[in-house]
Design an enzyme around this catalytic site. Sequence first.
Site, PDB file in Angstrom:
ATOM      1  N   ALA A  60       0.817  -1.217   0.000  1.00 20.76           N
ATOM      2  CA  ALA A  60       0.000   0.000   0.000  1.00 20.76           C
ATOM      3  C   ALA A  60       0.852   1.270   0.000  1.00 20.76           C
ATOM      4  O   ALA A  60       0.430   2.297  -0.520  1.00 20.76           O
ATOM      5  CB  ALA A  60      -0.958  -0.003   1.192  1.00 20.76           C
ATOM      6  N   THR A  61       2.061   1.206   0.552  1.00 18.55           N
ATOM      7  CA  THR A  61       2.939   2.383   0.510  1.00 18.55           C
ATOM      8  C   THR A  61       3.229   2.757  -0.940  1.00 18.55           C
ATOM      9  O   THR A  61       3.069   3.924  -1.343  1.00 18.55           O
ATOM     10  CB  THR A  61       4.258   2.110   1.252  1.00 18.55           C
ATOM     11  OG1 THR A  61       3.953   1.853   2.628  1.00 18.55           O
ATOM     12  CG2 THR A  61       5.215   3.291   1.154  1.00 18.55           C
ATOM     13  N   ASN A 100      -5.846   3.448  10.333  1.00 13.14           N
ATOM     14  CA  ASN A 100      -5.065   2.356  10.909  1.00 13.14           C
ATOM     15  C   ASN A 100      -4.874   2.460  12.410  1.00 13.14           C
ATOM     16  O   ASN A 100      -4.551   1.479  13.063  1.00 13.14           O
ATOM     17  CB  ASN A 100      -3.698   2.277  10.215  1.00 13.14           C
ATOM     18  CG  ASN A 100      -3.033   3.621  10.101  1.00 13.14           C
ATOM     19  OD1 ASN A 100      -3.539   4.527   9.437  1.00 13.14           O
ATOM     20  ND2 ASN A 100      -1.915   3.788  10.770  1.00 13.14           N
ATOM     21  N   GLN A 105      -6.700  -0.838   5.347  1.00 11.29           N
ATOM     22  CA  GLN A 105      -7.269  -1.418   6.574  1.00 11.29           C
ATOM     23  C   GLN A 105      -8.697  -1.914   6.390  1.00 11.29           C
ATOM     24  O   GLN A 105      -9.295  -2.400   7.352  1.00 11.29           O
ATOM     25  CB  GLN A 105      -7.241  -0.392   7.715  1.00 11.29           C
ATOM     26  CG  GLN A 105      -5.862  -0.071   8.232  1.00 11.29           C
ATOM     27  CD  GLN A 105      -5.224  -1.198   9.043  1.00 11.29           C
ATOM     28  OE1 GLN A 105      -5.875  -2.156   9.441  1.00 11.29           O
ATOM     29  NE2 GLN A 105      -3.933  -1.078   9.292  1.00 11.29           N
ATOM     30  N   HIS A 146      -0.578  -7.989   3.170  1.00 17.72           N
ATOM     31  CA  HIS A 146      -0.135  -8.441   4.499  1.00 17.72           C
ATOM     32  C   HIS A 146      -1.052  -7.995   5.636  1.00 17.72           C
ATOM     33  O   HIS A 146      -0.831  -8.368   6.799  1.00 17.72           O
ATOM     34  CB  HIS A 146       1.325  -8.045   4.763  1.00 17.72           C
ATOM     35  CG  HIS A 146       1.558  -6.625   5.164  1.00 17.72           C
ATOM     36  ND1 HIS A 146       1.625  -6.236   6.482  1.00 17.72           N
ATOM     37  CD2 HIS A 146       1.747  -5.510   4.428  1.00 17.72           C
ATOM     38  CE1 HIS A 146       1.867  -4.927   6.530  1.00 17.72           C
ATOM     39  NE2 HIS A 146       1.936  -4.470   5.292  1.00 17.72           N
ATOM     40  N   THR A 201       9.837  -7.355 -13.055  1.00 20.30           N
ATOM     41  CA  THR A 201       9.311  -8.717 -13.180  1.00 20.30           C
ATOM     42  C   THR A 201       8.268  -8.966 -12.105  1.00 20.30           C
ATOM     43  O   THR A 201       8.497  -8.679 -10.927  1.00 20.30           O
ATOM     44  CB  THR A 201      10.471  -9.719 -13.037  1.00 20.30           C
ATOM     45  OG1 THR A 201      11.433  -9.438 -14.050  1.00 20.30           O
ATOM     46  CG2 THR A 201       9.976 -11.153 -13.173  1.00 20.30           C
ATOM     47  N   CYS A 212       4.367   2.258  12.482  1.00 24.63           N
ATOM     48  CA  CYS A 212       5.384   3.028  11.770  1.00 24.63           C
ATOM     49  C   CYS A 212       5.911   4.200  12.595  1.00 24.63           C
ATOM     50  O   CYS A 212       6.932   4.764  12.273  1.00 24.63           O
ATOM     51  CB  CYS A 212       4.814   3.568  10.467  1.00 24.63           C
ATOM     52  SG  CYS A 212       3.500   2.579   9.802  1.00 24.63           S
TER      53      CYS A 212
HETATM   54  C1  LIG Z   1      -0.342  -0.765   6.459  1.00 22.21           C
HETATM   55  C2  LIG Z   1      -0.865   0.466   5.834  1.00 22.21           C
HETATM   56  C3  LIG Z   1      -0.195   1.082   4.776  1.00 22.21           C
HETATM   57  C4  LIG Z   1       1.137   0.591   4.263  1.00 22.21           C
HETATM   58  O1  LIG Z   1       1.004  -0.641   3.623  1.00 22.21           O
HETATM   59  P1  LIG Z   1       2.313  -1.502   3.247  1.00 22.21           P
HETATM   60  O2  LIG Z   1       1.742  -2.608   2.415  1.00 22.21           O
HETATM   61  O3  LIG Z   1       2.868  -1.972   4.554  1.00 22.21           O
HETATM   62  O4  LIG Z   1       3.227  -0.628   2.497  1.00 22.21           O
HETATM   63  C5  LIG Z   1      -0.764   2.202   4.201  1.00 22.21           C
HETATM   64  N1  LIG Z   1      -1.924   2.701   4.656  1.00 22.21           N
HETATM   65  C6  LIG Z   1      -2.594   2.147   5.670  1.00 22.21           C
HETATM   66  C7  LIG Z   1      -3.879   2.744   6.126  1.00 22.21           C
HETATM   67  C8  LIG Z   1      -2.090   1.013   6.303  1.00 22.21           C
HETATM   68  O5  LIG Z   1      -2.749   0.472   7.321  1.00 22.21           O
END
Ligand SMILES: *Cc1c(COP(=O)(O)O)cnc(C)c1O
Length: 384
Positions: A74-75, A154, A182, A204, A242, A327
């Site tokens: 998600a980042t 989150n 989330q 994840h 890839t 984080c």
């Molecule tokens: C965990 C999270 C992210 C980051 O996701 P990653 O897959 O760890 O990079 C971004 N936004 C929210 C709201 C999250 O909970």
Amino acid sequence: MPAPIYLDYAATTPVDVRVAARIAECLTSEGVFGNPASLHGFGRAARARIEQAGEAVAALIGTEPADLVWTSGATESNNLAILGVARGARERGRHIVTSRIEHKAVLDPCRQLQREGFQISYVDPDRDGLIDPAAVAAALRADTVLVSIMHANNEIGVLQDIATLGAECLARDIPLHVDAAQSVGKLPLDLRQLPVDLLSFTAHKIYGPKGIGALYVKRRRRAGLQPLLFGGGQQRGLRSGTLPVHQIAGFGAACELAAAESAAEAARIAALRDRLWTGIADLPRVRRNGHASRCVPGILNVSFPGVEGESLLAGLIELALSSSAACNSDSDEASYVLRALGCDTPTAQSSLRFSLGRFTTAAEIDIAISAVRREVLRLHAVAP
Ligand SMILES: *Cc1c(COP(=O)(O)O)cnc(C)c1O
């Protein structure tokens, strides 16, 4: 001493064993290890796995595989959406609207755009963590090129009114990006019903592997999106590299499980969260943070004013949880999310986020209740 009880599912989840089996099928020489860009049979087999996973991931959010870009999580999805849309639109306008309570993976790309000459408006939530769609609408300008508002927060689990926000943006033809890391796989989310242009999510947080996510891009917004990565031209040039077949297969398996099980799971987890809150709500001065019904089932954020969060966390030896967003835990800064809700700094510093998931049991919640009661009462007794 037994292993601590895991109450940090909002930070990450373990991979479901059924998902792990599907990942393992795509690794070794006996398995589907080919490069999906190769034209021979090994490549063809890898492409088939990716197509199968794409169907499952797309179905979970009510879209089609062609509208997804695979990312590292998600980042990256948030960065691609925000930097990609803004840089693609910089000749038309340089203004973005977001909120104070977004994840750092939204706030930091916005800060980068500020350095590139964009202006950012940050909408404040109310005391319950809700963002008023009318306040977002009021922040829009003629040169606004993007709105980015998260679905579930989150830290506090509060859900924003994406349908109304989307309608406001659609009426002005401004793209709406939603960070749904989330909420996807936990609550129904159907892009056939929601006017969302870009949506970020990740494996994840839903019992899939780390390092794989996706960005949904509405077809008519695709041409305006500037890539972050350049190279082999994979994924229509939007994200070269890839494709990690094993990761994508795992993401697909996780989405299949979510589609089949998340409704029953959400009810079970919400009941456990309520059991936890009921078990600690009578402690001195406790308060729950965030709207109590407009929220995801698995997150309970509680302040224990008069108790130092660090000491509380250190005393809860039988539990694994976070004082705030995972984080942020490197710095002992108070949570900017709780501060935006109007919490004072000491109260924000006294807060814990309990997050529950697929493998949480009632017995674990009962242990958590006793541990929290013991430590909060002990710390109040020794407080000056
Ligand atoms: C965990 C999270 C992210 C980051 O996701 P990653 O897959 O760890 O990079 C971004 N936004 C929210 C709201 C999250 O909970």
